[in-house]
Design a protein around this motif. Structure first.
Motif, PDB file in Angstrom:
ATOM      1  N   ARG A 165      14.518  -2.088  16.400  1.00  0.00           N
ATOM      2  CA  ARG A 165      13.366  -1.739  15.558  1.00  0.00           C
ATOM      3  C   ARG A 165      13.138  -0.232  15.565  1.00  0.00           C
ATOM      4  NH1 ARG A 165       7.718  -4.620  16.791  1.00  0.00           N
ATOM      5  NH2 ARG A 165       7.847  -3.240  18.611  1.00  0.00           N
ATOM      6  N   LYS A 208       7.084   1.180  12.402  1.00  0.00           N
ATOM      7  CA  LYS A 208       6.175   1.355  13.547  1.00  0.00           C
ATOM      8  C   LYS A 208       5.858   2.847  13.674  1.00  0.00           C
ATOM      9  CE  LYS A 208       5.578  -0.606  18.202  1.00  0.00           C
ATOM     10  NZ  LYS A 208       4.268  -1.187  18.001  1.00  0.00           N
ATOM     11  N   GLU A 264      -1.623  -9.776   9.254  1.00  0.00           N
ATOM     12  CA  GLU A 264      -1.462  -9.731  10.712  1.00  0.00           C
ATOM     13  C   GLU A 264      -2.760  -9.177  11.284  1.00  0.00           C
ATOM     14  OE1 GLU A 264       1.468  -6.876  12.062  1.00  0.00           O
ATOM     15  OE2 GLU A 264       0.965  -5.458  10.482  1.00  0.00           O
ATOM     16  N   THR A 285       7.439  -9.804  19.893  1.00  0.00           N
ATOM     17  CA  THR A 285       6.846 -11.010  20.491  1.00  0.00           C
ATOM     18  C   THR A 285       6.809 -12.134  19.456  1.00  0.00           C
ATOM     19  OG1 THR A 285       5.415  -9.398  21.544  1.00  0.00           O
ATOM     20  CG2 THR A 285       4.981 -11.699  22.053  1.00  0.00           C
TER      21      THR A 285
END
Ligand code: PMP
Length: 262
Positions: free
Chosen positions: A31, A127, A159, A187
């Protein structure tokens, strides 16, 4: 003159470490690479080097059994503050913070959340260190004394301010599909694998606020919070405020994965 400081021009990762071992190492590094590619920063280190420096940092803090390794790569320093940039040397910043996971007993008490419009941009899959909207939501959660802010974009639950969201209806788990409107949580991926292991169906599809409020179970997930059951949303109980059985199954499997660290 670091553009991370001046513009929030960078990406970050948070690696959970249990007894010295990183959970989801490969996925976090992947990521990180995706984020760097998306904003056109050349990864300053190869995988081997990252693993070596992360492990060095972990070993300095052996007194804490669980650590959250925060790692940030910004575009680097420029000699002028301008929006555009040339080729710069990325800055790497890392820190280790001890963290304690909540016990199952604590989580069984349930947690509350509030809903808000998702005002973030439409590249939430990156991110990025520029987290203004997310910190405003976090501050609101603090003010309302709730665990999280659940975000809704054009009627669709996406989210949360710093976690992914799941609901359970008729023994099936639902979560927003990957794409530009959510961060692809590591996760979240582990939860999906836990569900497969437990033979529970997962549908990565969109759903609205009515489905959320009518769900049998709602949970959130993140690397440092793990999987937290939400039993009250906007002051209304979910499933009469009871923590669900599917959460319990997935939670137990997650704890097992943590201890074997696969
Ligand atoms: N969504 C958002 C917006 C987040 O900030 C986070 C945690 N940083 C997550 C989801 C969960 O991601 P992960 O499971 O990789 O911690």
């Amino acid at each position: 003159m670091d553009r991370g400081f001046l513009f929030g021009d960078g990406v970050y990762e948070v690696f959970p470490v249990y007894n010295g071992l990183i959970l989801g190492l490969e996925s976090h590094l992947k990521r990180l690479q995706d984020g760097l590619d998306a904003i056109d920063i050349v990864n300053p280190y190869n995988k081997k080097k990252w693993i070596s420096i992360i492990n060095d940092l972990i070993s300095y803090h052996q007194e804490s059994s669980n650590q959250a390794i925060y790692l940030q790569v910004s575009r680097g320093c420029d000699d002028d503050r301008k929006h555009t940039h040339g080729k710069l040397k990325p800055t790497v910043y890392m820190q280790s913070t001890p963290f304690q996971s909540s016990t199952k007993g604590d989580l069984l008490k349930g947690s509350a959340a509030i809903t808000r419009d998702d005002i973030r941009w439409s590249q939430c899959n990156i991110k990025a260190t520029s987290l203004l909207a997310n910190i405003m939501y976090a501050q609101e959660a603090k003010k309302h004394d709730v665990e999280e802010v659940i975000l809704i974009r054009d009627g669709i639950v996406t989210e949360c301010s710093s976690s992914n969201l799941f609901l359970v209806t008729n023994n099936c788990i639902f979560t927003h599909p990957k794409g530009p409107y959510i961060l692809p949580g590591i996760t979240r991926e582990v939860v999906i694998n836990c569900a497969k292991y437990c033979d529970i169906e997962v549908k990565e599809v969109t759903f609205n606020k009515d489905s959320l409020m009518d769900a049998d179970e709602v949970w959130i997930s993140s690397s440092t919070r793990e999987i937290v059951p939400i039993t009250c949303i906007d002051d209304k109980p979910i499933n009469n405020g009871k923590v669900g059985e599917i959460w319990s199954l997935i939670y137990d499997r997650y704890q097992a994965i943590k201890s074997i660290n696969v």
